[in-house]
Design a protein around this motif. Structure first.
Motif, PDB file in Angstrom:
ATOM      1  N   UNK A  63     -34.165   6.206 -15.293  1.00 24.66           N
ATOM      2  CA  UNK A  63     -33.692   6.945 -14.099  1.00 24.66           C
ATOM      3  C   UNK A  63     -34.790   6.974 -13.046  1.00 24.66           C
ATOM      4  N   UNK A  64     -36.028   7.199 -13.493  1.00 29.31           N
ATOM      5  CA  UNK A  64     -37.134   7.266 -12.536  1.00 29.31           C
ATOM      6  C   UNK A  64     -37.339   5.908 -11.862  1.00 29.31           C
ATOM      7  N   UNK A  69     -36.580   2.219  -7.218  1.00 29.55           N
ATOM      8  CA  UNK A  69     -35.868   1.046  -6.687  1.00 29.55           C
ATOM      9  C   UNK A  69     -35.056   1.445  -5.454  1.00 29.55           C
ATOM     10  N   UNK A  70     -34.376   2.627  -5.553  1.00 31.98           N
ATOM     11  CA  UNK A  70     -33.596   3.123  -4.422  1.00 31.98           C
ATOM     12  C   UNK A  70     -34.462   3.250  -3.181  1.00 31.98           C
ATOM     13  N   UNK A  71     -35.663   3.786  -3.379  1.00 32.66           N
ATOM     14  CA  UNK A  71     -36.568   3.994  -2.242  1.00 32.66           C
ATOM     15  C   UNK A  71     -36.868   2.650  -1.584  1.00 32.66           C
ATOM     16  N   UNK A  84     -40.275  10.026  -1.258  1.00 30.81           N
ATOM     17  CA  UNK A  84     -39.306   9.214  -2.009  1.00 30.81           C
ATOM     18  C   UNK A  84     -40.016   8.204  -2.921  1.00 30.81           C
ATOM     19  N   UNK A  85     -41.266   7.822  -2.536  1.00 29.35           N
ATOM     20  CA  UNK A  85     -42.034   6.920  -3.402  1.00 29.35           C
ATOM     21  C   UNK A  85     -42.813   7.698  -4.474  1.00 29.35           C
ATOM     22  N   UNK A  87     -42.547  10.687  -5.666  1.00 28.60           N
ATOM     23  CA  UNK A  87     -41.826  11.469  -6.685  1.00 28.60           C
ATOM     24  C   UNK A  87     -41.433  10.612  -7.885  1.00 28.60           C
ATOM     25  N   UNK A  88     -40.655   9.519  -7.681  1.00 29.27           N
ATOM     26  CA  UNK A  88     -40.276   8.707  -8.851  1.00 29.27           C
ATOM     27  C   UNK A  88     -41.509   8.165  -9.571  1.00 29.27           C
ATOM     28  N   UNK A  89     -42.578   7.803  -8.810  1.00 31.21           N
ATOM     29  CA  UNK A  89     -43.774   7.251  -9.475  1.00 31.21           C
ATOM     30  C   UNK A  89     -44.363   8.282 -10.430  1.00 31.21           C
ATOM     31  N   UNK A  90     -44.464   9.510  -9.898  1.00 29.54           N
ATOM     32  CA  UNK A  90     -45.011  10.569 -10.769  1.00 29.54           C
ATOM     33  C   UNK A  90     -44.133  10.728 -12.008  1.00 29.54           C
ATOM     34  N   UNK A  91     -42.822  10.677 -11.769  1.00 33.62           N
ATOM     35  CA  UNK A  91     -41.906  10.821 -12.914  1.00 33.62           C
ATOM     36  C   UNK A  91     -42.135   9.713 -13.929  1.00 33.62           C
ATOM     37  N   UNK A  92     -42.299   8.478 -13.414  1.00 35.90           N
ATOM     38  CA  UNK A  92     -42.503   7.354 -14.344  1.00 35.90           C
ATOM     39  C   UNK A  92     -43.741   7.627 -15.206  1.00 35.90           C
ATOM     40  N   UNK A  93     -44.831   8.031 -14.517  1.00 35.16           N
ATOM     41  CA  UNK A  93     -46.075   8.313 -15.248  1.00 35.16           C
ATOM     42  C   UNK A  93     -45.827   9.382 -16.309  1.00 35.16           C
ATOM     43  N   UNK A  94     -45.095  10.441 -15.896  1.00 31.83           N
ATOM     44  CA  UNK A  94     -44.831  11.547 -16.825  1.00 31.83           C
ATOM     45  C   UNK A  94     -44.078  11.055 -18.050  1.00 31.83           C
TER      46      UNK A  94
END
Length: 1536
Positions: A63-64, A69-71, A84-85, A87-94
């Motif tokens: 999902x992250x 990708x959406x961004x 928008x960049x 946030x998902x990056x942080x999520x991926x790391x998490x």
């Protein structure tokens, strides 16, 4: 959150296990195995498949990635905000980190991670806000950014799933087995904090009463071995420091006194005399320690202050964790009053938003839940600390007892040491439970005051001043309580010591009818104990009164001052109820602080006792060398040893060399130091100079055999490997095969404590067999042949000890009184007054004409002829055995009654079956043994398993206790409590009304008279509460003391009236346990439990009434909550109660094993078996530990569930207040919620106290069990015998039959005979013929199964036992003495004048000895008469008989453990002093009865021959065969 995850990742990947979670090597190997291997070995893990955490986390990551990708896609259409960049990056790391953590956890026993669980919880909570705003927006208008909207909900859903999944434990399949043994290891985080893993145990306990097998194993780190290893390591370092300090203190003291030699306040040599003088002063009854004379200088110094430090170091981790939880809890405690303040403001403010109210209600609920989780973790740690401290201390005490020096051992009796284990270690356990209150209470008090200041300003100072005033009062009460406690510990020690002796010597008490005297002694001590108890009770009630007044006085003072200081100060609901809930918070720390302090004080007393014991001198074996010296097995080099460091030497300048493989006899008169020589070799004595060199392993046979409570086989193997051939050989050599046939289950028969179901001779032979089996190099034998018959002795000498025996190649050192063997030994050592007067071979010594030849001439005449003949006979007939086989007319046909015989300790019959029969019997016995089916045979188990009551404690037990308290007391106590709580509710309602004045007089001046009325009534109501409480507690102290007195008295008198058979089948430890633990519970614990139960119950009822008055709807909520509460309670109490019972039952073996160890110390040390006994102790401890640990967890399991109920009560009372906002005044809302906040703890306490009360009332149940033991016949009946009965001393048996227990067969099968006045009759017979039963019948220790005994025309069955027993005299086989003066031992009722006592001592040849004692008749006899030699003890028993001077005297093999000299004294005295009495001698050595008028020969419970010895010798019957064995011929009898 990232930081948290990073940290957790580091920890997990670094450590591969969370702190405190064990991981096993196997699992790590598993982790590195290729997957294919794992999948072959183990099935798939539980969460494999679509719901495995890894799959879900991977989906989250997708999902992250999709978000990122959406961004990028959006960026092509136009500028995109940076978030928008990022946030998902942080999520991926998490999510990558989450995956890493999950992976790292796979190698642990429990795969889920606490950190992840908390992470999911927080993540979901934070997600709620965007969640609800997105939903709201979607409902109002079309969704602008559909892809992100969908991604958010997918991600949130996945997180929710992961949260749910992480609530369950993800167990590696290979740990399933571990889980069965202990599910705690594999429990998930959620399950651990809520103790959910324990539920299955609770349900099991509810369905059926738990057995010890059902209880789960301990964690490895909680096992006694692990704990003690850590403890010992720290103890060594701390003790070293403490010893250094001690040296400094001693040096300083010497410098001050300017006397170099004044280290110990007096030399021990002189202290011996002073001791005796000291003891007389009734002020201090306790046994003085060496040099510890209160009046002659300070007590002996010892290393101090190291115990607490050691414990602190050992359990540092536990302490720190507990601190962390407690800090969080204490902080949250103060959040609730602030939320309450906001809630009251919300209710009073009409324009407030509704959501605020709901938020406050939810926050109140959450605070309460988290608070409860933290508190329970904290308590769980504290209680674990408690049992672990106890285990370490008991292990330390046990280990110390194994290594103690003789001098240290003298300082504390077995009773006192067992007390260290039970009472003092328990004290520490109780202290550990609340030790953190020491810092937490002051912290809570300070925080409360800070918050109160914020509410009421400086007027709080009035309240604080009141508090401070209470402290000195309390300090005074505590110091008083401490002195009372100390006095009581001494009384308790004293009482337990006497009880121990009474129970160990109960047989003597019964035979001499001395029970009343001892009952009086115990009751006197108990009287002092109860006086102290009731004073302690009064002190407690004053202190309870002071503390009950505290919160109320504080609030009264603060409110009054607040209102009076300034007219503008009006007490409104917010202020009053926030203040009240803060004062309520204050109550707990203020109540527990003094409890903890007093508990600290009590454990201080225990610390002193433990430090003194554990830092005592160890056995110093430095004088025993083990150097290889050619041609010498044992070498004494100018060895001088004493029993105490500064005492007189018991053996002096002994220089001896014993060659390997030789047989050395040590002879000498009584008190010449033979036993001391043995003790010196064993290293049990203090070395003064010289040394002893011993080469090789040792085996030791003590003078008094030490037998363990185990099977006969275990007693002989004594922890060695089984070698069946050797074992059979040993049995044969030690003449044990015939005994095995007599024992109900052969060598699997359980031997009772102290070997009570073996006769003296059997015990001695088992002890010898143990030595022979051990296959040592050097054998030290302390007179092992004294307790067996002449012919058995001869057999043992030939088969085992002599030049042809099993031990012929070993070095044997034999202490002996028997002259007949001396010609066959290699070397004879003659001791006089502790020095070797001469040594050499038999012929050399005879030629020397020294002390030895005099010794021989003295006693040797009769034995000499016999032994000369024997030696000749042996020389002639090497095959004597076969020749003798034919003479065997007395093989018993009826073995069954023999079984009954041997089952008793009365079977102390040393007559053994003829040795010749051995070889014949042994083959048949082995065949029988194989055919015998292995079912439990009748009488195999002597000691019944201790009854564990199951199921609910009967209500009648409570009634029984209340009846003991007294109904009148009970009624007034209950009335007092009701009155107290009526006042309590009244004062609360009055306060609520008072705070509403602030609304009524909003913009007006407050009328003064109304203000004074408010304060006055509030004060009066509060004061009446306290007064009622005081009235209650004082009454209670009175009542509970009455109950304690009644119960102890009934228990004691009933135990003393129990028949002998009860003591044979009940271990002493079990009875002692009733007098120690259970009486202590009735004295101190039950009254406390009862008090707290009543007050909790009343408080809950009053709180619920208050809440219902405020919000009547609450009544609806009460019903489901009460149902839940009730069920949890029922489940829990069933389990908890049973666990407490298991605790009691598994605790007894710890003490029995300890008592057994202490009594067999020299044997254990001689064989070097200390490690094995330590291991055994660890096993026994662990069994007890696991039941206690389980009980602790069950408490936490319950508390979490109940506090949840409490939290719901708070939630609903707040919620209902929010819903009914318009209709309620602020005052009543405040009252309702603040009461609810208070109820959580009280609910918890109610269950705690109910179950505590129920577990403690078990003590009443256990005491009652022994109060209803069937009694023997009454001591005195209406029919009294005439004065001076029996005047002639005629005894008639008329068809007399008897059996030991109803289920066993007859032992005497219808005996009929008449013994004339002043006739001297000897009774002989093989083992099990019923000789001892005869004496038991005369004293009615056994009641008739048919027929009767008539003494001087009175049927003895018709008179009271004491009338009968007072008129007969017995000189028993084991000389039992009691602590107390010598005079008390001779005449406990003070019936005789001093002249008569001296006369008796003179006849018993003790007069010169007693006159030589500094205290003469008041000389103190130590426990079991240990400060007199065995011979002297026997003479004291003779003096008892002489003092009584009854017409009938019974001698029960009194010559068993006595050397020839004493034997000779006893025989001559009996002949002269009892010339005009009827004397029955149960013969041991045939010589002693050759001059009787008649001899009665018993066989299988029937009289087979009864005539004068001369006639019987002529008749060639059984008697003449026995005489021939003993080497007596017809010719010789005339010589006597």
């Amino acid at each position: 959150m990232m930081a948290v995850l990073l940290w957790s990742c580091g920890t997990f990947t670094g450590l591969k296990a969370a702190p405190g979670q064990a991981w096993v090597e196997k699992d790590v190997r598993m982790y590195f195995m290729p997957t294919s291997v794992i999948s072959q070995q183990f099935p798939c893990p539980q969460w494999a498949g679509p719901l495995s955490p890894q799959v879900l986390a991977a989906l989250l990551m997708l999902t992250a990635v999709a978000g990122l990708a959406l961004a990028f896609v959006d960026a092509e259409q136009g500028a995109v905000p940076a978030v928008q960049y990022t946030n998902p990056s942080l999520y991926i790391a998490t999510w990558i980190m989450v995956l890493l953590v999950q992976d790292a956890r796979r190698s642990c026993l429990s795969r889920d991670s606490g950190v992840l669980f908390c992470f999911w919880t927080l993540s979901l909570l934070c997600g709620i806000l965007p969640f609800q705003s997105l939903v709201r927006r979607a409902l109002q208008e079309p969704i602008p950014d559909l892809p992100r909207f969908i991604l958010f909900f997918i991600s949130y859903g996945l997180q929710l799933l992961l949260f749910l999944v992480s609530g369950f434990s993800d167990i590696a399949p290979e740990t399933k087995e571990i889980r069965k043994k202990n599910p705690e290891v594999t429990a998930s985080f959620l399950s651990s904090i809520t103790f959910e893993w324990y539920s299955s145990m609770v349900f099991k306990g509810y369905r059926k009463p738990l057995e010890i097998e059902d209880v789960w194993e301990l964690n490895d780190k909680d096992r006694t071995k692990a704990l003690y290893t850590a403890f010992e390591k720290n103890m060594k370092t701390e003790l070293q420091k403490a010893r250094a300090e001690l040296e400094k203190r001693k040096r300083k003291k010497r410098r001050q006194e300017g006397d170099p030699d004044h280290g110990n306040s007096m030399s021990k040599a002189q202290s011996q005399d002073v001791l005796v003088l000291e003891e007389k002063q009734p002020k201090k009854k306790k046994k003085k320690k060496k040099g510890d004379n209160e009046n002659s200088g300070p007590p002996k110094d010892y290393p101090r202050g190291w115990l607490m430090k050691t414990l602190g170091k050992t359990f540092r981790q536990n302490l720190l964790l507990a601190v962390a939880f407690k800090v969080v809890h204490d902080a949250l405690v103060f959040v609730s009053p602030q939320l309450l303040k906001l809630l009251i403001a919300f209710v009073s403010d009409e324009n407030a938003f509704a959501w605020k109210g709901y938020l406050y209600a939810i926050l109140l609920f959450l605070t309460a839940v988290i608070q409860s989780l933290c508190l329970q973790q904290h308590f769980s740690l504290c209680f674990q600390l408690g049992i672990n401290v106890r285990a370490s201390l008991i292990a330390a005490i046990y280990k110390k007892s194994l290594a103690m020096s003789g001098a240290t051992r003298k300082e504390s009796t077995v009773g006192e040491t067992v007390n260290l284990m039970s009472a003092d270690a328990q004290r520490f356990m109780d202290l550990a439970n609340f030790i953190h209150q020491l810092w937490s209470s002051p912290l809570q008090i300070i925080l409360s005051i800070v918050f109160l200041w914020a509410e009421l300003g400086p007027s709080v100072l009035a309240g604080i001043a009141t508090l401070l005033l209470l402290f000195p009062i309390n300090a005074f009460l505590i110091s008083k309580a401490k002195t009372i406690q100390e006095r009581n510990m001494k009384n308790k020690d004293e009482r337990m010591k006497i009880m121990n002796e009474i129970l160990n010597g109960i047989k003597i008490l019964k035979l001499f009818a001395w029970e009343p005297s001892f009952e009086k002694r115990v009751n006197d001590i108990r009287g002092h104990e109860l006086k102290n108890l009731v004073n302690f009770g009064y002190l407690q009630s004053v202190s309870v009164f002071v503390f009950a007044c505290a919160p109320f006085l504080v609030s009264l003072a603060s409110f009054a001052v607040y209102v009076l200081v300034d007219e503008n100060n009006i007490l409104d609901a917010q202020k009053a109820f926030t203040a009240i809930s803060l004062f309520n918070v204050l109550r707990f720390p203020m109540a527990t602080l003094p409890m903890v302090i007093s508990s600290l004080v009590q454990s201080n007393v225990s610390t002193v006792r433990l430090e003194r014991y554990l830092s005592g001198e160890d056995l110093d074996t430095s004088a025993i060398h083990h150097n290889p010296i050619e041609g010498s097995a044992v070498r004494f080099s100018e060895a001088t040893f004493a029993w105490e460091q500064d005492g007189d030497a018991a053996i002096r300048d002994v220089t001896l060399d014993i060659t390997p493989g030789s047989l050395v006899a040590v002879v000498g008169a009584v008190g010449s130091g033979k036993s001391s020589l043995v003790s010196a070799m064993l290293g049990e004595m203090e070395n003064i100079k010289g040394h002893i060199n011993i080469q090789g392993s040792m085996a030791y046979v003590p003078q008094q055999a030490w037998i363990q409570n185990a099977t006969l086989k275990d007693n002989i193997l004594f922890g060695s490997e089984v070698d069946e051939a050797r074992y059979q050989q040993v049995l044969k050599a030690c003449a044990l095969l015939p005994d095995l046939e007599l024992l109900p289950a052969g060598d699997q028969t359980e031997i009772g404590e102290k070997g009570i179901n073996l006769s003296g001779g059997q015990k001695q032979r088992v002890s010898l067999a143990r030595a022979v089996y051990s296959n040592a190099d050097i054998y030290i034998l302390d007179d092992p042949l004294s307790a067996v018959d002449a012919h058995v002795g001869k057999y043992l000498f030939e088969q085992v000890l002599g030049p042809k025996g099993m031990l012929q190649k070993k070095t044997r050192i034999l202490v002996t009184h028997s002259i007949s063997f001396l010609p066959q030994v290699d070397n004879i050592v003659v001791l006089t007054a502790g020095a070797v007067s001469e040594h050499g071979s038999y012929s050399t010594l005879l030629a020397n004409k020294g002390a030895f030849s005099q010794f021989l001439n003295l006693y040797g005449n009769q034995e000499e002829n016999a032994s000369e003949e024997n030696t000749a006979a042996i020389a002639l007939a090497g095959d004597e055995e076969e020749a003798d086989e034919t003479v065997d007319p007395c093989m018993e046909e009826h073995t069954e009654d023999v079984v009954t015989m041997t089952l008793k300790r009365e079977a102390s019959i040393h007559q053994r079956k003829l040795s010749r029969s051995l070889s014949k019997k042994s083959t048949s016995s082995q065949k029988n043994a194989q055919e015998e089916p292995s079912k439990k045979r009748k009488g195999q188990q002597l000691i019944e398993k201790e009854a564990v009551e199951t199921g609910r404690v009967k209500f009648s037990m409570y009634l029984r206790y209340l009846r003991a308290v007294g109904w009148c007391f009970t009624f007034w106590i209950i009335m007092g409590y009701i009155a107290q709580y009526v006042a309590y509710v009244g004062s609360n309602l009055w306060l609520s009304d008072w705070t509403d004045d602030s609304v009524r007089y909003q913009n007006q001046t407050y009328p003064t008279q109304l203000r004074d009325l408010r304060i006055g009534v509030f004060g009066a109501l509060g004061l009446s509460q306290a007064v009622f409480l005081l009235f209650d507690t004082v009454l209670f102290a009175q009542g509970s003391m009455r109950a304690s007195r009644v119960m102890h008295q009934q228990l004691l008198s009933n135990i003393l009236r129990a028949p002998m058979s009860f003591f044979d089948t009940t271990p002493v430890g079990r009875i002692i346990n009733r007098f120690a633990k259970d009486i202590f519970t009735v004295d101190e614990t039950i009254p406390m439990s009862f008090r707290s139960w009543i007050s909790c119950f009343m408080e809950i009822i009053s709180t619920l009434i208050v809440i219902c008055l405020a919000t009547p709807f609450f009544a609806v909520v009460i019903i489901p909550l009460s149902i839940f509460y009730y069920f949890v309670l029922r489940f829990y109490i069933a389990t908890s109660r049973q666990l407490r019972r298991l605790d009691s039952v598994t605790r007894s073996p710890i003490y029995s094993h300890f008592g057994e160890t202490v009594s067999g110390l020299s044997v254990i040390r001689a064989y070097g078996h200390q490690p094995r006994f330590l291991k055994q102790n660890e096993i026994t401890m662990d069994i007890n530990q696991k039941s206690v640990y389980s009980w602790i967890v069950s408490n936490r399991w319950l508390a979490i569930r109940l506090e949840f109920v409490g939290s719901l009560v708070v939630f609903f009372s707040a919620l209902l207040a929010v819903i009914a906002k318009g209709a309620l005044e602020g005052g009543i809302v405040g009252l309702s919620v603040s009461s609810a906040l208070n109820v959580t703890q009280t609910l918890n306490w109610l269950v705690r106290t109910s179950s505590e009360l129920e577990t403690n009332i078990v003590a009443v149940e256990r005491i009652h069990e022994y109060m209803t033991v069937k009694n023997e016949a009454p001591w005195v009946t209406k029919k009294r015998p005439p004065r001076g009965w029996p005047s002639r001393g005629e005894i008639q048996f008329i068809d007399y039959k008897v059996r030991y227990r109803p289920e066993l067969d007859l032992v005497l099968q219808g005996i009929t005979c008449t013994i004339g006045s002043t006739e001297k009759v000897g009774v002989v017979g093989r083992t099990g013929a019923g000789k001892s039963s005869l004496t038991n019948c005369l004293f009615r220790v056994l009641e008739a199964a048919g027929g009767k005994i008539i003494i001087d025309d009175v049927d003895i069955a018709t008179i009271g036992l004491h009338d009968l027993r007072n008129s007969l005299t017995i000189i028993p086989q084991d000389p039992v003495l009691f602590t107390g003066t010598l005079r008390m031992n001779l005449d406990p009722f003070d019936q005789y004048s001093d002249e008569e006592v001296w006369k008796a001592l003179e006849l018993a040849h003790l007069k010169t000895y007693v006159q030589g004692l500094p205290e003469r008749l008041l000389h103190l006899v130590s426990e079991a008469g240990e400060n007199l030699s065995v011979g002297q003890r026997q003479l004291v028993c003779l003096a008892r008989a002489l003092l009584r001077k009854a017409k009938i005297l019974i001698l029960d093999e009194a010559t068993a453990a006595v050397d020839l000299e004493t034997d000779h004294l006893i025989q001559t005295t009996i002949r002269s002093a009892f010339a005009d009495c009827t004397v029955l001698t149960i013969a041991h050595r045939l010589h002693t009865i050759m001059d009787s008028n008649r001899v009665m020969v018993l066989q299988a419970g029937q009289i087979v021959e009864f005539d004068s010895p001369e006639e019987l010798l002529m008749k060639q019957g059984i008697f003449s065969a026995m005489a021939k064995d003993a080497g007596i011929t017809a010719a010789e009898t005339t010589a006597l």
